[in-house]
Design an enzyme around this catalytic site. Structure first.
Site, PDB file in Angstrom:
ATOM      1  CD  GLU A 130      50.047 115.646  -0.488  1.00 14.08           C
ATOM      2  OE1 GLU A 130      49.871 116.730   0.109  1.00 14.08           O
ATOM      3  OE2 GLU A 130      50.386 115.573  -1.666  1.00 14.08           O
ATOM      4  CD  GLU A 156      47.783 123.177  -2.710  1.00 12.04           C
ATOM      5  OE1 GLU A 156      47.474 121.973  -2.766  1.00 12.04           O
ATOM      6  OE2 GLU A 156      48.842 123.640  -3.181  1.00 12.04           O
TER       7      GLU A 156
END
Ligand SMILES: C[S@@+](CC[C@H](N)C(=O)[O-])C[C@H]1O[C@@H](n2cnc3c(N)ncnc32)[C@H](O)[C@@H]1O
Length: 616
Positions: free
Chosen positions: A460, A469
């Protein structure tokens, strides 16, 4: 600005009933107020007593200076040194708190700073400066600037910009009619104004997007198209001035608004835009019942105020989640960088509250387990699952629950590079008695040498723009230890982009006065934005990706078609999807004639020196 009413200090008769009432489930801090536009009066206490105590309005939009005043005439009389300015009365007639909460100043509407007539131009400049200085002296919260007289407003804007440089807390609202002709000259104003957004845009550009300059829109009986109205939702509109002429008459003879006007006003309420009623009584309803118990006459515009209050009160209450998130609306949140930084406990706690996410992960792991191990082999085969970026362990728990639910044997490696989260992981495993099933690896997944290969890789690592990210970079490193037929959860994700204008966000970034903030991919819960065209997919990432050509340099050029009736839009152009990445726009403007916007996405570079935002 939310005009708050403070206790009356000097004029004890000024007591208001209630603002527009309560919207169901609405925070009291979000109360809406309604003002009334008045003529000049040199008896301000009586003016307030009439409009606020009798009329029930919250504040007056009142001229500050006698409209017959012209500095050149005073000079010609030779009395400029001896005469006081013809303002609406001494500052002492109200307490500073009353001036600030009950009065919005209206700058003389005759001023024309772009006039060919030099005397008028000079008079205009002098008067504008005097009135703003007087409003500042009275501690008013806002002053309404008159609509520019023509489409050319350079000198007016120059002068306002100069004033803005030295302004304290006073806000300036530029009055602009809500017009946008669709080629039909009927829609244009007598001053030849076809699209008032253009006028506002030129004015605020000349004022360098100063955040103390906002718009007050004159809502007319004819409204422009939906697309063109939408542009205003990205601007800092502070007030909607509705003329009594714009109201229709309902079956009982009372004022009401068309369905389109109602929708527009509801949108304004939702964006904290104050409503101001302006004009004379045109729905002549004065009846015996319009007098109150003491026999005082009802305020002539009371039925208009009642109708505005009715529109506010009939709005749907905000859903619980929206209410919780009110404080995040249009607020720049610094993006997380979980690869470079170690996240804090509080951040993990926020992630872990997203129960829906973990339920979905559990479902996906259950499906993958069943897919890899048929029922008849369930007691023999052990599936190797690696949670890469395990944090404090919610995906480890979801995976073990999936194994229990499907009755499959599972061996879990929990890989986490944040040593602080690893402490929590160790405690969790001990507390839950998972020592036989879970191995904790305190390491960066890109550099770990795994003792065996995994059947399932769970992660995740998504940012709100998908890859921001660095999920692809991390997973490309981790897939070394995934079996060739192994499964990645997630298996793919796509980022989307949409051009929007967002004046508040633009100003918030600009306030930092450096390029670094324009280059920052902020996360924003968008509210006051104008969405210019439907969103489009940008990049899709698939995992695992064993292609030898795999490369995380990406470039994409997209074309957005703006609805032809929207008019032009630019300058505070922003782009946003779940959050934002910076993008550059090729071509310097979105003109009316070229209803397209080409976007070249390059997260690292801004090729034309302008920064834009991306979002959904
Ligand atoms: C968005 S958090 C998710 C944490 C957890 N799975 C959850 O759902 O709460 C991403 C986690 O991945 C970790 N992480 C990021 N890059 C990593 C890397 N290259 N190797 C190991 N862990 C990494 C971060 O430290 C962070 O704990």
């Amino acid at each position: 600005m939310c005009l708050r009413l403070l206790p009356s200090l000097l004029v004890s008769s000024i007591e208001r009933e209630m603002p527009l009432g309560e919207r169901g489930g609405w925070e009291s801090s979000e109360s809406m107020y309604c003002g009334v536009e008045t003529d000049f009066s040199d008896d301000v206490p009586s003016l307030l007593s009439f409009h606020i105590s009798t009329g029930g309005f919250d504040y007056v939009l009142a001229p500050l200076m006698n409209p017959s005043y012209r500095p050149s005439l005073v000079e010609a009389n030779g009395s400029s040194d001896t005469q006081a300015l013809p303002v609406s009365g001494s500052d002492l007639v109200l307490a500073p708190s009353q001036w600030s909460s009950h009065v919005v100043g209206k700058v003389s509407s005759w001023i024309d700073l772009d006039s060919e007539d030099e005397v008028l131009r000079m008079d205009s400049e002098t008067t504008l400066k005097q009135e703003i200085a007087w409003a500042t002296h009275l501690s008013l919260q806002a002053c309404l600037l008159p609509t520019p007289k023509g489409t050319s407003c350079a000198n007016y804007a120059r002068c306002v910009n100069q004033i803005l440089q030295g302004l304290g807390n006073l806000q300036l609202w530029l009055r602009v009619p809500l017009v946008k002709s669709d080629g039909d000259s009927m829609d244009a104003t007598s001053e030849g104004l076809n699209d008032s957004w253009e006028l506002w845009n030129s004015f605020r550009l000349l004022c360098e997007h100063d955040s103390k300059l906002s718009v007050a829109l004159d809502v007319m009986s004819n409204l422009p198209s939906e697309s063109s109205l939408g542009r205003w939702m990205g601007e800092s509109v502070r007030a909607a001035i509705i003329s009594t002429d714009s109201f229709l008459t309902n079956a009982r003879g009372y004022p009401c608004l068309s369905k389109r006007h109602q929708k527009l006003i509801a949108g304004f309420f939702d964006h904290a835009v104050q409503v101001v009623v302006s004009g004379k009584l045109v729905h002549n309803l004065q009846r015996a019942s319009d007098s109150n118990a003491e026999g005082t006459q009802r305020h002539p515009l009371r039925s208009y105020l009642d109708y505005v209050a009715y529109l506010f009160q009939k709005m749907e209450p905000l859903p619980e989640q929206e209410r919780i998130e009110l404080g995040y609306r249009d607020f720049l949140q610094a993006p997380l960088q979980p690869l470079m930084d170690n996240l804090e406990a509080q951040t993990y706690e926020t992630f872990e509250r997203d129960s829906i996410k973990y339920i979905q992960y559990q479902r996906a792991v259950a499906k993958a387990l069943v897919d890899r191990v048929p029922d008849e082999k369930a007691s023999e085969l052990t599936t190797v699952l690696m949670v890469v970026g395990a944090g404090r362990g919610p995906l480890v728990r979801a995976s073990l629950q999936a194994a229990e639910e499907t009755d499959r044997k599972l061996k879990v490696y929990a890989v986490e590079k944040n040593p602080n989260a690893v402490v929590t992981l160790h405690n969790l495993v001990k507390m839950e008695g998972w020592e036989d099933m879970v191995t904790i690896i305190s390491c960066d997944m890109r550099f770990w040498t795994a003792p065996e290969k995994a059947d399932i890789l769970v992660s995740e690592l998504l940012g709100s723009f998908g890859d921001n990210e660095l999920s692809p970079e991390c997973l490309d490193g981790a897939q070394r230890f995934l079996k060739p037929d192994g499964i990645s959860i997630p298996s793919s994700y796509t980022s989307f982009i949409q051009p929007v204008t967002a004046s508040k966000l633009y100003n918030d970034v600009k306030a930092h006065k450096d390029l670094a903030h324009f280059e920052t991919p902020y996360v924003v819960k968008l509210h006051s934005v104008a969405r210019l065209a439907p969103s489009q997919p940008v990049f899709t990432f698939a995992h695992p990706n064993f292609s030898t050509k795999a490369n995380n340099q990406r470039y994409k050029k997209l074309r957005f078609n703006l609805p032809s009736d929207a008019g032009s839009a630019l300058d505070s152009l922003a782009i946003l999807i779940p959050s934002c990445i910076k993008m550059s726009i090729l071509g310097s403007s979105l003109q009316q004639k070229h209803q397209t916007c080409s976007a070249a996405l390059s997260p690292m570079h801004n090729t034309n020196g302008r920064s834009y935002w991306v979002g959904l």
